[in-house]
Design an enzyme around this catalytic site. Structure first.
Site, short mmCIF file in Angstrom:
data_model
loop_
_atom_site.label_atom_id
_atom_site.label_comp_id
_atom_site.label_asym_id
_atom_site.label_seq_id
_atom_site.Cartn_x
_atom_site.Cartn_y
_atom_site.Cartn_z
N LYS A 84 -15.79 -1.32 -8.03
CA LYS A 84 -14.33 -2.04 -7.74
C LYS A 84 -14.54 -3.29 -7.36
O LYS A 84 -15.82 -3.83 -7.06
CB LYS A 84 -13.91 -1.28 -5.63
N GLY A 184 4.87 1.60 2.77
CA GLY A 184 4.64 1.72 1.92
C GLY A 184 4.58 2.19 0.48
O GLY A 184 4.30 2.74 0.07
N VAL A 185 5.83 1.16 -0.36
CA VAL A 185 6.71 1.58 -1.46
C VAL A 185 6.73 0.91 -1.95
O VAL A 185 7.58 0.14 -2.63
CB VAL A 185 8.07 2.57 -0.79
N GLY A 186 5.31 0.30 -2.40
CA GLY A 186 5.36 -0.44 -3.70
C GLY A 186 4.86 0.35 -4.99
O GLY A 186 5.97 1.64 -5.22
N VAL A 188 3.27 2.95 -6.20
CA VAL A 188 2.53 4.44 -5.68
C VAL A 188 3.87 4.63 -4.76
O VAL A 188 4.36 6.18 -5.14
CB VAL A 188 1.25 4.84 -4.86
P1 NAD Z 1 1.49 -2.29 -4.26
O1 NAD Z 1 0.98 -3.27 -3.79
O2 NAD Z 1 2.30 -1.96 -6.03
O3 NAD Z 1 1.94 -1.76 -2.98
C1 NAD Z 1 1.36 -1.87 -1.61
C2 NAD Z 1 3.44 -1.52 -0.74
O4 NAD Z 1 2.39 -1.56 0.29
C3 NAD Z 1 3.44 -3.60 -1.90
O5 NAD Z 1 5.38 -3.05 -1.50
C4 NAD Z 1 4.02 -4.48 0.06
O6 NAD Z 1 4.49 -4.70 0.19
C5 NAD Z 1 3.09 -2.58 1.53
N1 NAD Z 1 3.23 -3.39 2.11
C6 NAD Z 1 1.76 -3.97 2.82
N2 NAD Z 1 1.06 -3.92 4.00
C7 NAD Z 1 2.13 -3.18 4.45
C8 NAD Z 1 2.60 -3.21 5.78
N3 NAD Z 1 1.59 -3.31 7.00
N4 NAD Z 1 3.31 -2.33 6.28
C9 NAD Z 1 4.57 -1.63 5.01
N5 NAD Z 1 4.31 -1.94 4.31
C10 NAD Z 1 2.73 -2.74 3.63
O7 NAD Z 1 0.12 -0.90 -3.95
P2 NAD Z 1 0.41 0.08 -5.21
O8 NAD Z 1 -0.41 0.21 -6.50
O9 NAD Z 1 1.14 1.08 -5.14
O10 NAD Z 1 -1.38 1.58 -4.14
C11 NAD Z 1 -0.60 0.89 -2.34
C12 NAD Z 1 -1.90 1.95 -2.19
O11 NAD Z 1 -2.43 3.20 -2.94
C13 NAD Z 1 -3.23 0.93 -2.14
O12 NAD Z 1 -4.25 0.98 -0.79
C14 NAD Z 1 -3.82 1.40 -3.17
O13 NAD Z 1 -5.70 0.45 -3.06
C15 NAD Z 1 -4.29 2.78 -3.57
N6 NAD Z 1 -4.33 3.23 -4.40
C16 NAD Z 1 -3.23 3.19 -5.71
C17 NAD Z 1 -3.26 3.70 -6.56
C18 NAD Z 1 -2.84 2.65 -8.11
O14 NAD Z 1 -3.25 4.21 -9.13
N7 NAD Z 1 -1.60 2.41 -8.50
C19 NAD Z 1 -5.09 4.23 -7.08
C20 NAD Z 1 -5.38 4.89 -5.44
C21 NAD Z 1 -5.05 4.22 -4.83
#
Ligand code: NAD
Length: 358
Positions: A84, A184-186, A188
């Protein structure tokens, strides 16, 4: 997170092969690549752009995340190692630039393919394509390199993990009326909201980004609650999908869910102890690195030359893998211990990976 160990002690404790620091004088980029293991093959793992309070926090994050990638690849039956990288932002609102991404791409290139970069928090497909202008060892772009945004695949895998958890808990394979609380609704989280609401689940969400909350409320009919309340919302499934370290020994007693299954990496502060405490509290924990492997499987699978059919099959296998680990967790100290045991057996070469890349 206040680690008093030296860097070499931390690396040795977690079994890392390499921890490499980079500074690019032109752009000011400060980045770290951690390669935990290449025992099963080259290592694919995302690049996280984040503001860390201290360098120690960044080192802690990259070491934990990279070790998790080793387990994730191994438990998913991929002939890949674990690594990573993190970019240490000078302040929270630092806007991404092409020059920064290219500098990161050059850093990645120095590993000659032992490390393959991809998306993580703070990195999108555009950033990946900029990196790919400098190195061929990156996946997840749309124009310069292949793979695209892995998050729909991660969401799909997490959904399979939830299905397996419901069945294991004797709740059947039907999401109608099942309540899910999602932090967290980013990338994923939004994809997961879509899958869950289409399947009939009622989804409650919280995010520090109001726009993202509004989007899932308007588009998928989710219900919003305050950030501070989401982890203790009464629900069938609690799904942390933001950042890690959200549940620890002190918060487990306050949880009001029967299943913990989310996409965030490193959900538990101390996975070994916290997973045992979850079991004692009667909460079924689907280990994060098992259920959130969909994005890795997709990008690593493409990198390995798998067909589209095989990529889909491998993603669907997350259901079986989760079910197997939850069953094994019945006779183990925790489901986390059961998952680690399978991963370590594969790394030690005592189990077939079952991989059939074409
Ligand atoms: P992202 O940055 O698109 O979404 C993360 C969301 O969490 C954002 O909307 C952010 O505003 C929100 N957030 C941050 N801190 C917060 C809090 N304290 N309370 C509420 N919301 C909060 O990231 P993503 O790509 O959706 O990934 C989300 C998680 O999944 C991460 O931990 C990432 O490591 C893990 N993950 C992602 C993938 C992938 O394919 N993107 C794969 C495996 C694991």
């Amino acid at each position: 997170m206040h680690n008093t160990e030296s860097i070499f002690e931390q690396i040795a404790d977690r079994g890392h092969e390499r921890l490499c620091f980079h500074h690019d004088p032109e752009t000011g980029l400060r980045a770290i690549i951690a390669i935990h293991s290449t025992a099963l093959g080259n290592a694919l793992g995302g690049t996280r752009r984040w503001y860390y309070e201290s360098e120690a926090d960044a080192i802690y994050d990259v070491l934990r995340l990279s070790k998790g990638m080793t387990y994730k690849a191994a438990v998913s039956g991929l002939p890949m190692g674990g690594a990573k990288s993190v970019i240490l932002l000078p302040h929270r609102e630092q806007v991404r630039t092409e020059a920064e991404a290219r500098a990161m791409g050059r850093f990645v290139d120095t590993f000659n393919g032992a490390y393959i970069a991809a998306e993580d928090v703070g990195v999108d497909t555009q950033f990946i394509d900029w990196m790919a202008s400098e190195t061929s060892h990156v996946m997840g772009g749309e124009t310069v390199c292949r793979g695209g945004d892995p998050s729909p695949w991660t969401a799909m895998g997490t959904f399979h993990g939830m299905r397996a958890s419901l069945i294991h808990a004797g709740r059947g394979d039907d999401f109608s009326g099942i309540t899910v609380a999602m932090q967290g609704v980013g990338h994923v989280g939004q994809n997961l909201c879509k899958l869950l609401t289409e399947a009939g689940a009622k989804v409650t969400v919280a995010d520090i980004n109001k726009k993202s909350v509004d989007y899932v409320v308007d588009t998928y009919g989710c219900t919003a609650v305050y950030d501070a309340d989401i982890l203790t919302t009464e629900c069938d499934i609690l799904a942390p999908c933001a950042l890690g370290n959200v549940i620890d020994g002190s918060s487990i007693q306050k949880l009001r869910c029967s299943i913990l299954c989310g996409a965030a990496n490193n959900i538990l502060g101390d996975p070994e102890e916290d997973a045992v405490a979850l079991k004692t509290a009667g909460i079924l924990y689907a280990p994060d690195f098992v259920v959130n492997a969909g994005g890795l499987i997709h990008l690593a699978g493409m990198h390995l030359g798998m067909s589209n059919e095989l990529l889909q099959t491998k993603n669907d296998e997350i259901f079986e893998t989760t079910a197997q680990i939850l069953n094994r967790g019945n006779n183990s100290t925790s489901t986390y211990a059961a998952a680690v045991e399978i991963a370590e057996q594969r790394i030690a070469g005592t189990q077939e990976t079952g991989i059939h890349a074409s």
